[in-house]
Motif scaffolding. Structure first.
Motif, PDB file in Angstrom:
ATOM      1  N   VAL A  29       0.735  -1.237  -0.114  1.00  0.00           N
ATOM      2  CA  VAL A  29       0.053   0.108   0.051  1.00  0.00           C
ATOM      3  C   VAL A  29       0.763   1.472  -0.090  1.00  0.00           C
ATOM      4  CG1 VAL A  29      -1.606   1.394   1.284  1.00  0.00           C
ATOM      5  CG2 VAL A  29      -1.905  -1.293   1.040  1.00  0.00           C
ATOM      6  N   ALA A  30       1.834   1.211   0.868  1.00  0.00           N
ATOM      7  CA  ALA A  30       2.796   2.348   0.846  1.00  0.00           C
ATOM      8  C   ALA A  30       3.705   2.430  -0.328  1.00  0.00           C
ATOM      9  CB  ALA A  30       3.829   2.088   2.006  1.00  0.00           C
TER      10      ALA A  30
ATOM     11  N   THR B 129       5.065   7.048   7.406  1.00  0.00           N
ATOM     12  CA  THR B 129       4.094   6.445   6.480  1.00  0.00           C
ATOM     13  C   THR B 129       3.754   5.151   6.760  1.00  0.00           C
ATOM     14  OG1 THR B 129       4.700   7.995   4.684  1.00  0.00           O
ATOM     15  CG2 THR B 129       3.499   5.939   4.261  1.00  0.00           C
ATOM     16  N   LEU B 130       4.841   4.232   7.046  1.00  0.00           N
ATOM     17  CA  LEU B 130       4.674   2.630   7.368  1.00  0.00           C
ATOM     18  C   LEU B 130       3.922   2.640   8.804  1.00  0.00           C
ATOM     19  CD1 LEU B 130       7.967   1.410   5.954  1.00  0.00           C
ATOM     20  CD2 LEU B 130       5.685   1.174   4.823  1.00  0.00           C
ATOM     21  N   LEU B 131       4.660   3.585   9.738  1.00  0.00           N
ATOM     22  CA  LEU B 131       3.949   3.274  11.025  1.00  0.00           C
ATOM     23  C   LEU B 131       2.420   3.794  10.990  1.00  0.00           C
ATOM     24  CD1 LEU B 131       6.980   4.710  12.934  1.00  0.00           C
ATOM     25  CD2 LEU B 131       6.147   2.610  13.159  1.00  0.00           C
ATOM     26  N   PHE B 132       1.964   4.632  10.279  1.00  0.00           N
ATOM     27  CA  PHE B 132       0.705   5.330  10.445  1.00  0.00           C
ATOM     28  C   PHE B 132      -0.158   4.411   9.703  1.00  0.00           C
ATOM     29  CE2 PHE B 132      -3.113   8.110   9.751  1.00  0.00           C
ATOM     30  CZ  PHE B 132      -3.136   8.164  10.884  1.00  0.00           C
TER      31      PHE B 132
ATOM     32  N   PRO C  17       0.574   5.356  16.296  1.00  0.00           N
ATOM     33  CA  PRO C  17       0.512   6.631  15.748  1.00  0.00           C
ATOM     34  C   PRO C  17       1.485   7.683  16.716  1.00  0.00           C
ATOM     35  CG  PRO C  17      -1.711   5.886  16.220  1.00  0.00           C
ATOM     36  CD  PRO C  17      -0.725   4.645  16.604  1.00  0.00           C
ATOM     37  N   VAL C  18       1.700   7.398  17.985  1.00  0.00           N
ATOM     38  CA  VAL C  18       2.699   8.180  18.893  1.00  0.00           C
ATOM     39  C   VAL C  18       4.115   8.001  18.038  1.00  0.00           C
ATOM     40  CG1 VAL C  18       3.718   8.269  21.112  1.00  0.00           C
ATOM     41  CG2 VAL C  18       1.449   7.565  20.921  1.00  0.00           C
ATOM     42  N   LEU C  19       4.669   6.503  17.746  1.00  0.00           N
ATOM     43  CA  LEU C  19       5.871   6.411  17.025  1.00  0.00           C
ATOM     44  C   LEU C  19       5.782   7.181  15.656  1.00  0.00           C
ATOM     45  CD1 LEU C  19       6.600   2.685  17.548  1.00  0.00           C
ATOM     46  CD2 LEU C  19       7.465   4.489  18.757  1.00  0.00           C
TER      47      LEU C  19
ATOM     48  N   GLY D 292       7.612  11.784  12.315  1.00  0.00           N
ATOM     49  CA  GLY D 292       6.869  12.864  11.434  1.00  0.00           C
ATOM     50  C   GLY D 292       7.419  13.839  12.081  1.00  0.00           C
ATOM     51  N   ALA D 293       7.483  14.399  13.519  1.00  0.00           N
ATOM     52  CA  ALA D 293       8.084  15.582  13.911  1.00  0.00           C
ATOM     53  C   ALA D 293       9.468  15.835  13.587  1.00  0.00           C
ATOM     54  CB  ALA D 293       7.683  15.601  15.571  1.00  0.00           C
TER      55      ALA D 293
END
Length: 330
Positions: A53-54, A114-117, A185-187, A192-193
């Motif tokens: 998907v990514a 991207t992969l984590l989310f 999402p935290v990771l 992302g930050a």
């Protein structure tokens, strides 16, 4: 009769602001991002590997970036009467990265984000993933202090601490939240930050188009190298969804860039939190899923701290502008 005073750079910026249009762009971007995440959830929960998907997202995002760079450049500066070689100038400019190592690192961080989310939304509802991901501005505040040496006051540190309390309410550690998935999402927000902070550094050396291009290129090439390990031939409907994924991602990022070019971040940034409303609505209509009450409570706390942080940024921006005017008068 007194001579007309020349506008300062800050005054010209204010005069050129179109806040309502900026807000509209950002609200639309939030909706597009929610639609983007819904496609990810649909594909990943219907048997397509998250890595594939990514990969589709990056392939079609790269196509979007190439097309956007060419169209935007030629609309701004028509080249009908110039040599054919000038038509390729936008793409040559995109490849010129003065800090290639920095571009490569930030692109890898975007890929990790991207992969984590994507993995997160394949396991939990869209609203919960979106609410937790809103912790990213707080992580940026922390990283800006330690990496960019920006001054962070006591009030903003307090807002960061309260925001993380909101995250804990959404996660509900020890009270039955969906296993490890809610931590993803935290990771993702953390990587992302870091990506955003490095993007701010890269902006000192390279254009936004160059940064957009390298993020898409590195992600596409990296995932292509590992794709044979998970490849499942998509149906034609899935190919259409992958194309929609890539182009909606490119469109959303472009809308965000345009939004912040029309108005200051302190004015329009709070409107990105409407994405939680879009995520809830799309999650209910498409997947018949509604978030728990704790998601609303924790999400409200996270959003409130984010809005407060934006408010403090606006005050600091006014103080800096006032200081610049005072210096010019002196």
């Amino acid at each position: 009769m007194a001579e007309p005073r020349t506008q300062t750079a800050g005054e010209k910026q204010i005069a050129g602001d179109r806040p309502l249009f900026g807000i509209l762009c950002l609200v639309t971007a939030g909706f597009v991002f929610s639609f983007f995440n819904a496609i990810v959830k649909y594909l990943s929960t219907n048997g397509m590997p998250v890595m594939e998907v990514a990969w589709g997202r990056y392939v079609f995002h790269l196509i979007f970036a190439l097309a956007y760079a060419g169209i935007a450049r030629h609309v701004e500066r028509p080249v009908a009467a110039t040599p054919v070689t000038h038509w390729f100038q936008p793409w040559r400019e995109m490849l010129r990265a003065r800090k290639f190592g920095l571009q490569f690192l930030r692109s890898l961080l975007m890929l990790a984000t991207t992969l984590l989310f994507f993995l997160a939304v394949s396991h939990i509802d869209l609203a919960s993933a979106t609410a937790v991901a809103f912790v990213e501005p707080m992580v940026i505040t922390i990283l800006s202090h330690f990496l960019l040496k920006e001054r962070v006051g006591v009030r903003r540190w307090a807002a960061v601490a309260i925001g993380f309390v909101g995250v804990l309410i959404v996660i509900r550690p020890g009270f039955g939240m969906v296993s490890f998935a809610i931590l993803l999402p935290v990771l993702s927000a953390s990587t992302g930050a870091t990506y955003n902070v490095l993007t701010r550094i890269a902006a000192r050396y390279d254009s936004n188009v160059t940064s957009l291009f390298y993020a898409a290129l590195v992600g596409c090439l990296t995932l292509s190298a590992f794709l044979p390990l998970v490849w499942q031939a998509p149906t034609w409907q899935e190919w259409l969804l992958l194309a929609a994924l890539g182009f909606s991602g490119g469109l959303a990022h472009t809308l965000v860039i345009r939004a912040f070019s029309f108005a200051s971040a302190s004015i329009i940034a709070p409107f990105i939190y409407l994405q939680l409303v879009w995520a809830t609505a799309i999650g209910y209509v498409w997947f018949d899923m509604l978030p728990a009450i704790t998601t609303w409570i924790g999400g409200a706390i996270i959003i409130a701290t984010g809005v407060y942080t934006a408010h403090r940024e606006r005050i600091r921006a006014r103080e800096r502008l006032a200081a610049i005017k005072d210096e010019e008068i002196c």
